[in-house]
Design a protein around this motif. Structure first.
Motif, PDB file in Angstrom:
ATOM      1  N   ARG A   1       0.831  -1.202   0.000  1.00 48.02           N
ATOM      2  CA  ARG A   1       0.000   0.000   0.000  1.00 48.02           C
ATOM      3  C   ARG A   1       0.867   1.253   0.000  1.00 48.02           C
ATOM      4  N   PHE A   2       1.995   1.189   0.677  1.00 42.46           N
ATOM      5  CA  PHE A   2       2.901   2.339   0.740  1.00 42.46           C
ATOM      6  C   PHE A   2       3.592   2.552  -0.603  1.00 42.46           C
ATOM      7  N   VAL A   3       4.086   1.478  -1.204  1.00 41.98           N
ATOM      8  CA  VAL A   3       4.819   1.581  -2.466  1.00 41.98           C
ATOM      9  C   VAL A   3       3.934   2.108  -3.588  1.00 41.98           C
ATOM     10  N   LYS A   4       2.663   1.707  -3.600  1.00 42.75           N
ATOM     11  CA  LYS A   4       1.758   2.111  -4.667  1.00 42.75           C
ATOM     12  C   LYS A   4       1.284   3.555  -4.528  1.00 42.75           C
ATOM     13  N   SER A   5       1.446   4.149  -3.347  1.00 43.94           N
ATOM     14  CA  SER A   5       0.905   5.484  -3.102  1.00 43.94           C
ATOM     15  C   SER A   5       1.860   6.560  -3.637  1.00 43.94           C
ATOM     16  N   ARG A   6       1.922   6.663  -4.949  1.00 37.18           N
ATOM     17  CA  ARG A   6       2.728   7.661  -5.631  1.00 37.18           C
ATOM     18  C   ARG A   6       2.225   7.767  -7.078  1.00 37.18           C
ATOM     19  N   ASN A   7       2.688   8.790  -7.787  1.00 39.99           N
ATOM     20  CA  ASN A   7       2.321   8.928  -9.196  1.00 39.99           C
ATOM     21  C   ASN A   7       3.524   9.473  -9.950  1.00 39.99           C
ATOM     22  N   ASP A   8       4.170   8.602 -10.702  1.00 37.25           N
ATOM     23  CA  ASP A   8       5.402   8.980 -11.390  1.00 37.25           C
ATOM     24  C   ASP A   8       5.168  10.031 -12.470  1.00 37.25           C
ATOM     25  N   LYS A   9       4.013   9.986 -13.128  1.00 42.00           N
ATOM     26  CA  LYS A   9       3.739  10.991 -14.155  1.00 42.00           C
ATOM     27  C   LYS A   9       3.531  12.369 -13.555  1.00 42.00           C
ATOM     28  N   GLN A  10       2.936  12.418 -12.366  1.00 42.48           N
ATOM     29  CA  GLN A  10       2.783  13.720 -11.719  1.00 42.48           C
ATOM     30  C   GLN A  10       4.141  14.280 -11.287  1.00 42.48           C
ATOM     31  N   LEU A  11       5.045  13.406 -10.839  1.00 40.56           N
ATOM     32  CA  LEU A  11       6.387  13.861 -10.473  1.00 40.56           C
ATOM     33  C   LEU A  11       7.108  14.475 -11.667  1.00 40.56           C
ATOM     34  N   LEU A  12       6.777  14.008 -12.866  1.00 41.17           N
ATOM     35  CA  LEU A  12       7.449  14.486 -14.070  1.00 41.17           C
ATOM     36  C   LEU A  12       6.733  15.674 -14.708  1.00 41.17           C
ATOM     37  N   TYR A  13       5.387  15.678 -14.637  1.00 40.01           N
ATOM     38  CA  TYR A  13       4.622  16.724 -15.335  1.00 40.01           C
ATOM     39  C   TYR A  13       3.882  17.672 -14.399  1.00 40.01           C
ATOM     40  N   GLY A  14       3.819  17.379 -13.107  1.00 36.26           N
ATOM     41  CA  GLY A  14       3.196  18.287 -12.151  1.00 36.26           C
ATOM     42  C   GLY A  14       1.687  18.349 -12.275  1.00 36.26           C
ATOM     43  N   LEU A  15       1.141  19.554 -12.142  1.00 41.64           N
ATOM     44  CA  LEU A  15      -0.305  19.762 -12.149  1.00 41.64           C
ATOM     45  C   LEU A  15      -0.932  19.479 -13.509  1.00 41.64           C
ATOM     46  N   LYS A  16      -0.125  19.348 -14.550  1.00 46.62           N
ATOM     47  CA  LYS A  16      -0.669  19.029 -15.872  1.00 46.62           C
ATOM     48  C   LYS A  16      -1.289  17.632 -15.888  1.00 46.62           C
ATOM     49  N   TYR A  17      -0.805  16.768 -15.008  1.00 45.54           N
ATOM     50  CA  TYR A  17      -1.340  15.410 -14.960  1.00 45.54           C
ATOM     51  C   TYR A  17      -2.391  15.339 -13.858  1.00 45.54           C
ATOM     52  N   LYS A  18      -3.605  14.964 -14.219  1.00 46.61           N
ATOM     53  CA  LYS A  18      -4.737  15.068 -13.297  1.00 46.61           C
ATOM     54  C   LYS A  18      -5.083  13.754 -12.589  1.00 46.61           C
ATOM     55  N   ASP A  19      -4.807  12.634 -13.219  1.00 44.65           N
ATOM     56  CA  ASP A  19      -5.226  11.344 -12.658  1.00 44.65           C
ATOM     57  C   ASP A  19      -4.233  10.893 -11.585  1.00 44.65           C
ATOM     58  N   THR A  20      -4.536  11.225 -10.347  1.00 39.73           N
ATOM     59  CA  THR A  20      -3.642  10.880  -9.238  1.00 39.73           C
ATOM     60  C   THR A  20      -4.356   9.986  -8.232  1.00 39.73           C
ATOM     61  N   SER A  21      -5.264   9.157  -8.703  1.00 36.01           N
ATOM     62  CA  SER A  21      -6.019   8.284  -7.792  1.00 36.01           C
ATOM     63  C   SER A  21      -5.121   7.280  -7.079  1.00 36.01           C
ATOM     64  N   SER A  22      -3.991   6.951  -7.671  1.00 35.43           N
ATOM     65  CA  SER A  22      -3.073   5.996  -7.035  1.00 35.43           C
ATOM     66  C   SER A  22      -2.426   6.565  -5.784  1.00 35.43           C
ATOM     67  N   CYS A  23      -2.521   7.882  -5.571  1.00 38.52           N
ATOM     68  CA  CYS A  23      -1.867   8.532  -4.438  1.00 38.52           C
ATOM     69  C   CYS A  23      -2.691   8.480  -3.162  1.00 38.52           C
ATOM     70  N   LYS A  24      -3.908   7.989  -3.227  1.00 39.09           N
ATOM     71  CA  LYS A  24      -4.747   7.986  -2.031  1.00 39.09           C
ATOM     72  C   LYS A  24      -4.034   7.291  -0.886  1.00 39.09           C
ATOM     73  N   PRO A  25      -4.179   7.803   0.354  1.00 32.23           N
ATOM     74  CA  PRO A  25      -5.073   8.867   0.815  1.00 32.23           C
ATOM     75  C   PRO A  25      -4.496  10.280   0.727  1.00 32.23           C
ATOM     76  N   GLU A  26      -3.272  10.432   0.234  1.00 38.09           N
ATOM     77  CA  GLU A  26      -2.656  11.758   0.131  1.00 38.09           C
ATOM     78  C   GLU A  26      -2.732  12.252  -1.305  1.00 38.09           C
ATOM     79  N   GLU A  27      -3.960  12.310  -1.831  1.00 36.04           N
ATOM     80  CA  GLU A  27      -4.176  12.742  -3.203  1.00 36.04           C
ATOM     81  C   GLU A  27      -4.452  14.239  -3.281  1.00 36.04           C
ATOM     82  N   SER A  28      -5.237  14.737  -2.344  1.00 31.39           N
ATOM     83  CA  SER A  28      -5.604  16.154  -2.328  1.00 31.39           C
ATOM     84  C   SER A  28      -5.807  16.609  -0.897  1.00 31.39           C
ATOM     85  N   SER A  29      -5.788  17.930  -0.711  1.00 30.06           N
ATOM     86  CA  SER A  29      -5.995  18.521   0.610  1.00 30.06           C
ATOM     87  C   SER A  29      -6.721  19.843   0.442  1.00 30.06           C
ATOM     88  N   ASN A  30      -7.788  20.025   1.223  1.00 29.65           N
ATOM     89  CA  ASN A  30      -8.599  21.248   1.156  1.00 29.65           C
ATOM     90  C   ASN A  30      -9.145  21.496  -0.254  1.00 29.65           C
TER      91      ASN A  30
END
Length: 349
Positions: free
Chosen positions: A136-165
């Protein structure tokens, strides 16, 4: 010569195709299928086997001794500080201490260098009982977001730290959220030692996995703070602490590079370590250590390779001696038909 192939689906009734080979090709194909092609078939006589084991043993043992000597020449200092850096009043409740931001986490440790340490001297932090390899810990990341930032929207794999506020988190996921945040400074008699924090991460990670124009956004702004914070003005490709931490470890006890001291340390010199004990390993019974080590052509201090070579080489020598004694006591002529299975049965009857 004709060889039949499989049925073709070209017509309703099915047609059968034929493949025609030349006589030479047919002979080669037959020899291949019947395993009659020319091949090297070494005859493993007792003498060859004994000499092979003996030569391998004679080679492996010196190689092991060289590797073991190289490992022993590495100077390594390991200092555990997670218990000693807790004030006496809080040692019965370490979790309350580490979670209370109003209490100072500064701590001083004194290290005596037993042998001369030649630069570069590598600084590692070591964590124990920390399972970065949890699925569960290893899967909680998004390599495309690390490379493209906010341009990449699909970050469901990051749950529970996907979004805040209601806003996305960059970098998202539990791995980044739990970033190690203890800090170290080293002081000797002549003053503070310079610690190089650059080039501690893999070059391939810096250039190809973390975006040069991707900046931290909404990171550690939630109600539950994990580990360290990131400077929002520095791109992820330059946040090497994060890059090192994001390369997860396979075992529960691991070391990660913190920095490099580029000056020698003399024998019997006293080093004072000013550290900030921020990271919470007390909730799960983890340990924290600081490691100072040199390196050589073999790498860091690890005697396993040398001991393995010595053990295997010694076993080869012993096996060759054992085979030689058996061959002397019970000699067997090469090609003796009495040792064939059917002859042994007839002789026994």
């Amino acid at each position: 010569m004709e060889m039949e192939g499989g049925s073709s689906s070209g017509s309703a009734g099915g047609t059968q195709t034929h493949h025609r080979f030349s006589p030479m090709r047919s002979r080669a194909f037959y020899r291949f299928t019947q395993q009659n092609l020319p091949a090297c078939k070494p005859v493993l006589t007792p003498g060859w086997v004994i000499m092979t084991f003996l030569i391998m043993g004679i080679v492996f043992v010196p190689v092991g001794l060289v590797c073991l000597h190289a490992s022993e020449s590495v100077v390594e200092i390991v200092d555990r500080y997670d218990v000693e850096c807790i004030p006496e009043a809080y040692r019965s409740n370490k979790v309350a201490y580490i979670k209370d931001s109003s209490i100072s986490k500064n701590c001083n440790r004194t290290i005596k260098v037993q042998k001369h340490m030649k630069a570069p001297i590598y600084i590692y932090y070591e964590l124990d009982n920390y399972y970065q390899n949890h699925r569960r810990f290893v899967k909680s990341r998004n390599d495309k977001q690390l490379l493209y930032g906010l341009k990449y929207k699909d970050t469901s794999s990051c749950k529970p730290e996907e979004s805040s506020n209601g806003l996305p988190i960059v970098p998202c996921g539990l791995i980044a959220w739990s970033l190690f945040n203890d800090s170290y400074a080293f002081v000797r008699d002549r003053g503070e030692m310079n610690v190089n924090r650059k080039n501690i991460a893999w070059k391939s990670d810096r250039e190809h996995k973390f975006g040069k124009h991707v900046y931290p956004f909404n990171f550690q702004n939630g109600t539950l703070i994990g580990g360290g914070k990131l400077d929002p003005s520095i791109p992820l490709s330059d946040q090497e602490d994060l890059i090192v931490w994001m390369r997860t470890a396979a075992l529960p006890t691991f070391r990660k590079l913190y920095g490099i001291i580029e000056e020698d340390i003399d024998a019997d010199e006293i080093i004072t370590v000013h550290l900030v004990n921020n990271y919470n390993t007390y909730s799960f019974g983890g340990k924290k250590k600081i490691v100072l080590t040199t390196s050589n052509w073999l790498g860091g201090k690890n005697g396993f390779l040398g001991m393995a070579y010595i053990a295997i080489g010694t076993s080869f020598v012993l096996i060759s001696v054992l085979f030689a004694l058996i061959h002397v006591k019970y000699p067997r002529p090469r090609g003796d038909p009495t040792y064939l299975s059917w002859n042994r049965k007839s002789n026994a009857s």
